[in-house]
Scaffold this motif. Sequence first.
Motif, PDB file in Angstrom:
ATOM      1  N   GLU A  46       8.384  -0.047  -8.947  1.00  0.00           N
ATOM      2  CA  GLU A  46       8.942   1.214  -9.435  1.00  0.00           C
ATOM      3  C   GLU A  46       8.371   1.578 -10.800  1.00  0.00           C
ATOM      4  O   GLU A  46       8.104   2.755 -11.087  1.00  0.00           O
ATOM      5  N   LYS A  47       8.184   0.588 -11.634  1.00  0.00           N
ATOM      6  CA  LYS A  47       7.603   0.835 -12.963  1.00  0.00           C
ATOM      7  C   LYS A  47       6.178   1.377 -12.847  1.00  0.00           C
ATOM      8  O   LYS A  47       5.692   2.066 -13.756  1.00  0.00           O
ATOM      9  N   SER A  48       5.534   1.066 -11.721  1.00  0.00           N
ATOM     10  CA  SER A  48       4.157   1.516 -11.502  1.00  0.00           C
ATOM     11  C   SER A  48       4.073   2.805 -10.688  1.00  0.00           C
ATOM     12  O   SER A  48       2.983   3.238 -10.323  1.00  0.00           O
ATOM     13  N   GLY A  49       5.234   3.402 -10.363  1.00  0.00           N
ATOM     14  CA  GLY A  49       5.225   4.689  -9.695  1.00  0.00           C
ATOM     15  C   GLY A  49       5.703   4.713  -8.260  1.00  0.00           C
ATOM     16  O   GLY A  49       5.810   5.784  -7.657  1.00  0.00           O
ATOM     17  N   THR A  50       5.992   3.554  -7.668  1.00  0.00           N
ATOM     18  CA  THR A  50       6.519   3.531  -6.308  1.00  0.00           C
ATOM     19  C   THR A  50       7.932   4.105  -6.305  1.00  0.00           C
ATOM     20  O   THR A  50       8.728   3.831  -7.203  1.00  0.00           O
ATOM     21  N   VAL A  51       8.253   4.900  -5.300  1.00  0.00           N
ATOM     22  CA  VAL A  51       9.597   5.486  -5.172  1.00  0.00           C
ATOM     23  C   VAL A  51      10.372   4.676  -4.139  1.00  0.00           C
ATOM     24  O   VAL A  51       9.915   4.521  -2.996  1.00  0.00           O
ATOM     25  N   ILE A  52      11.514   4.147  -4.526  1.00  0.00           N
ATOM     26  CA  ILE A  52      12.278   3.257  -3.657  1.00  0.00           C
ATOM     27  C   ILE A  52      13.726   3.730  -3.568  1.00  0.00           C
ATOM     28  O   ILE A  52      14.327   4.100  -4.566  1.00  0.00           O
ATOM     29  N   VAL A  53      14.260   3.742  -2.362  1.00  0.00           N
ATOM     30  CA  VAL A  53      15.658   4.093  -2.104  1.00  0.00           C
ATOM     31  C   VAL A  53      16.291   2.990  -1.265  1.00  0.00           C
ATOM     32  O   VAL A  53      15.771   2.660  -0.208  1.00  0.00           O
ATOM     33  N   ASN A  54      17.410   2.372  -1.766  1.00  0.00           N
ATOM     34  CA  ASN A  54      17.948   2.521  -3.102  1.00  0.00           C
ATOM     35  C   ASN A  54      17.001   1.922  -4.141  1.00  0.00           C
ATOM     36  O   ASN A  54      16.285   0.962  -3.857  1.00  0.00           O
ATOM     37  N   SER A  55      17.039   2.472  -5.343  1.00  0.00           N
ATOM     38  CA  SER A  55      16.267   1.888  -6.427  1.00  0.00           C
ATOM     39  C   SER A  55      16.637   0.425  -6.615  1.00  0.00           C
ATOM     40  O   SER A  55      17.810   0.053  -6.542  1.00  0.00           O
ATOM     41  N   ALA A  56      15.629  -0.403  -6.862  1.00  0.00           N
ATOM     42  CA  ALA A  56      15.895  -1.826  -7.095  1.00  0.00           C
ATOM     43  C   ALA A  56      16.718  -2.037  -8.359  1.00  0.00           C
ATOM     44  O   ALA A  56      17.455  -3.021  -8.474  1.00  0.00           O
ATOM     45  N   PHE A  57      16.622  -1.121  -9.301  1.00  0.00           N
ATOM     46  CA  PHE A  57      17.450  -1.221 -10.500  1.00  0.00           C
ATOM     47  C   PHE A  57      18.917  -0.939 -10.150  1.00  0.00           C
ATOM     48  O   PHE A  57      19.829  -1.578 -10.684  1.00  0.00           O
ATOM     49  N   GLY A  58      19.143  -0.009  -9.236  1.00  0.00           N
ATOM     50  CA  GLY A  58      20.492   0.248  -8.770  1.00  0.00           C
ATOM     51  C   GLY A  58      21.056  -0.911  -7.971  1.00  0.00           C
ATOM     52  O   GLY A  58      22.238  -1.245  -8.090  1.00  0.00           O
ATOM     53  N   ILE A  59      20.201  -1.524  -7.153  1.00  0.00           N
ATOM     54  CA  ILE A  59      20.631  -2.695  -6.383  1.00  0.00           C
ATOM     55  C   ILE A  59      21.120  -3.790  -7.328  1.00  0.00           C
ATOM     56  O   ILE A  59      22.184  -4.385  -7.125  1.00  0.00           O
ATOM     57  N   GLU A  60      20.356  -4.040  -8.378  1.00  0.00           N
ATOM     58  CA  GLU A  60      20.754  -5.066  -9.346  1.00  0.00           C
ATOM     59  C   GLU A  60      22.038  -4.668 -10.074  1.00  0.00           C
ATOM     60  O   GLU A  60      22.873  -5.517 -10.399  1.00  0.00           O
ATOM     61  N   GLN A  82      17.676  -9.877  -1.864  1.00  0.00           N
ATOM     62  CA  GLN A  82      17.154 -11.125  -2.415  1.00  0.00           C
ATOM     63  C   GLN A  82      16.615 -10.854  -3.820  1.00  0.00           C
ATOM     64  O   GLN A  82      15.859  -9.912  -4.038  1.00  0.00           O
ATOM     65  N   LYS A  83      17.008 -11.682  -4.773  1.00  0.00           N
ATOM     66  CA  LYS A  83      16.688 -11.396  -6.170  1.00  0.00           C
ATOM     67  C   LYS A  83      15.183 -11.320  -6.432  1.00  0.00           C
ATOM     68  O   LYS A  83      14.720 -10.491  -7.223  1.00  0.00           O
ATOM     69  N   GLU A  84      14.412 -12.165  -5.759  1.00  0.00           N
ATOM     70  CA  GLU A  84      12.961 -12.122  -5.941  1.00  0.00           C
ATOM     71  C   GLU A  84      12.381 -10.818  -5.407  1.00  0.00           C
ATOM     72  O   GLU A  84      11.430 -10.259  -5.972  1.00  0.00           O
ATOM     73  N   VAL A  85      12.966 -10.315  -4.326  1.00  0.00           N
ATOM     74  CA  VAL A  85      12.525  -9.044  -3.751  1.00  0.00           C
ATOM     75  C   VAL A  85      12.890  -7.897  -4.695  1.00  0.00           C
ATOM     76  O   VAL A  85      12.079  -6.994  -4.948  1.00  0.00           O
ATOM     77  N   VAL A  86      14.106  -7.929  -5.228  1.00  0.00           N
ATOM     78  CA  VAL A  86      14.555  -6.891  -6.154  1.00  0.00           C
ATOM     79  C   VAL A  86      13.631  -6.831  -7.366  1.00  0.00           C
ATOM     80  O   VAL A  86      13.227  -5.738  -7.811  1.00  0.00           O
ATOM     81  N   LYS A  87      13.261  -7.994  -7.904  1.00  0.00           N
ATOM     82  CA  LYS A  87      12.375  -8.028  -9.072  1.00  0.00           C
ATOM     83  C   LYS A  87      10.997  -7.452  -8.726  1.00  0.00           C
ATOM     84  O   LYS A  87      10.420  -6.664  -9.507  1.00  0.00           O
ATOM     85  N   LYS A  88      10.453  -7.802  -7.575  1.00  0.00           N
ATOM     86  CA  LYS A  88       9.146  -7.279  -7.170  1.00  0.00           C
ATOM     87  C   LYS A  88       9.212  -5.767  -7.006  1.00  0.00           C
ATOM     88  O   LYS A  88       8.280  -5.047  -7.401  1.00  0.00           O
ATOM     89  N   MET A  89      10.292  -5.274  -6.441  1.00  0.00           N
ATOM     90  CA  MET A  89      10.438  -3.828  -6.264  1.00  0.00           C
ATOM     91  C   MET A  89      10.590  -3.117  -7.608  1.00  0.00           C
ATOM     92  O   MET A  89      10.082  -1.996  -7.795  1.00  0.00           O
ATOM     93  N   GLN A  90      11.277  -3.738  -8.551  1.00  0.00           N
ATOM     94  CA  GLN A  90      11.398  -3.130  -9.871  1.00  0.00           C
ATOM     95  C   GLN A  90      10.028  -2.985 -10.524  1.00  0.00           C
ATOM     96  O   GLN A  90       9.737  -1.959 -11.153  1.00  0.00           O
ATOM     97  N   SER A 115       0.808  -1.219   0.000  1.00  0.00           N
ATOM     98  CA  SER A 115       0.000   0.000   0.000  1.00  0.00           C
ATOM     99  C   SER A 115       0.842   1.271   0.000  1.00  0.00           C
ATOM    100  O   SER A 115       0.405   2.321  -0.476  1.00  0.00           O
ATOM    101  N   GLN A 116       2.060   1.207   0.535  1.00  0.00           N
ATOM    102  CA  GLN A 116       2.903   2.406   0.618  1.00  0.00           C
ATOM    103  C   GLN A 116       3.500   2.749  -0.750  1.00  0.00           C
ATOM    104  O   GLN A 116       3.935   1.861  -1.485  1.00  0.00           O
ATOM    105  N   ARG A 117       3.523   4.041  -1.065  1.00  0.00           N
ATOM    106  CA  ARG A 117       4.128   4.498  -2.318  1.00  0.00           C
ATOM    107  C   ARG A 117       5.599   4.818  -2.159  1.00  0.00           C
ATOM    108  O   ARG A 117       6.309   5.067  -3.129  1.00  0.00           O
ATOM    109  N   PHE A 118       6.080   4.799  -0.900  1.00  0.00           N
ATOM    110  CA  PHE A 118       7.474   5.108  -0.613  1.00  0.00           C
ATOM    111  C   PHE A 118       8.091   3.964   0.187  1.00  0.00           C
ATOM    112  O   PHE A 118       7.536   3.522   1.187  1.00  0.00           O
ATOM    113  N   ILE A 119       9.259   3.502  -0.286  1.00  0.00           N
ATOM    114  CA  ILE A 119       9.949   2.384   0.364  1.00  0.00           C
ATOM    115  C   ILE A 119      11.435   2.720   0.493  1.00  0.00           C
ATOM    116  O   ILE A 119      12.043   3.229  -0.452  1.00  0.00           O
TER     117      ILE A 119
END
Length: 289
Positions: A77-91, A66-74, A56-60
């Motif tokens: 992010e594509k849907s507008g969630t803002v994440i720090v660090n970005s999951a794309f950066g983590i990968e 964990q690779k499965e977590v990184v993929k879910k976060m990506q 439900s949160q738009r900010f994370i």
Amino acid sequence: MKNIEILGVHRNKQFSPNHIGNDDAIFSLTAQALEKTGCNISICSEDEFLKMEKVSQRFIFTMARQKEVVKKMQDLEKSGTVIVNSAFGIENCFRTNMTNGLVDNQIPYPKSFVVPTSYSGDEVFEQLPGKGFWIKRGDFHAIHKEDVTFAYTKKEAKEILREYSLRDIPDAVISEHLVGDLVKFYGVYGTDFFFWFYPYDLNHHKYSAYEEINGKSLYHSFEENNLKTLANASAEVLGVDIYGGDAIVGKDGSFHIIDLNDWPSFAPCRDDAAVFIAKRIVQKFTQKP
């Protein structure tokens, strides 16, 4: 940031080799600093995050790996969630991705080759100067001490590759050994925070055997601002805001980045760092798209 709902996703312990307590500490201090700005913080583990049917949160903010977590976060992010660090950066900080990203963007880095772990040839080793080779798992960060190993000979290096293959690690990075002082650094992109030190002097390193290979620090003179500039450039290339890494300082004061990680422990400076990390997170959450 008052009353904004933020989700914090902790790092699983298996991704904190010899630094579980330190990673816990910086994450907790950051959450406390964010709460002081008026945010409402909810915390979960990586495994709990994966079980969420809806976030439900738009900010994370996250230390997850964990690779499965990184993929879910990506996907979020594509849907507008803002994440720090970005999951794309983590990968991007996974070893092979990091190597290619830094080299392709002209960041000084040891001469290196990415090879499949089935590699059994000689030509790669023959193109690397110096004595010995660093063999590093390519698909992820170091979890076990063998995931970053120094080989004195080609035969030894090939044995390490074979061991990686048996562990289903698909690729590895083979790098030259650089002679110089090892320095560790921590930074928060977009802020004034930057901290560096000689890890062997503070007994701050994951695996003690590395000191025998790298040797004692000789304290070569260098410009701290140049190191900060290079570290920030590396973080920008890989797309991470909260970062740390290692560099080799040569006799002439030049640098080579040898590692860049998303959100490390900040152990020697975490009380100060947490304030700047929270500041950067707030910056990212409030900036206009």
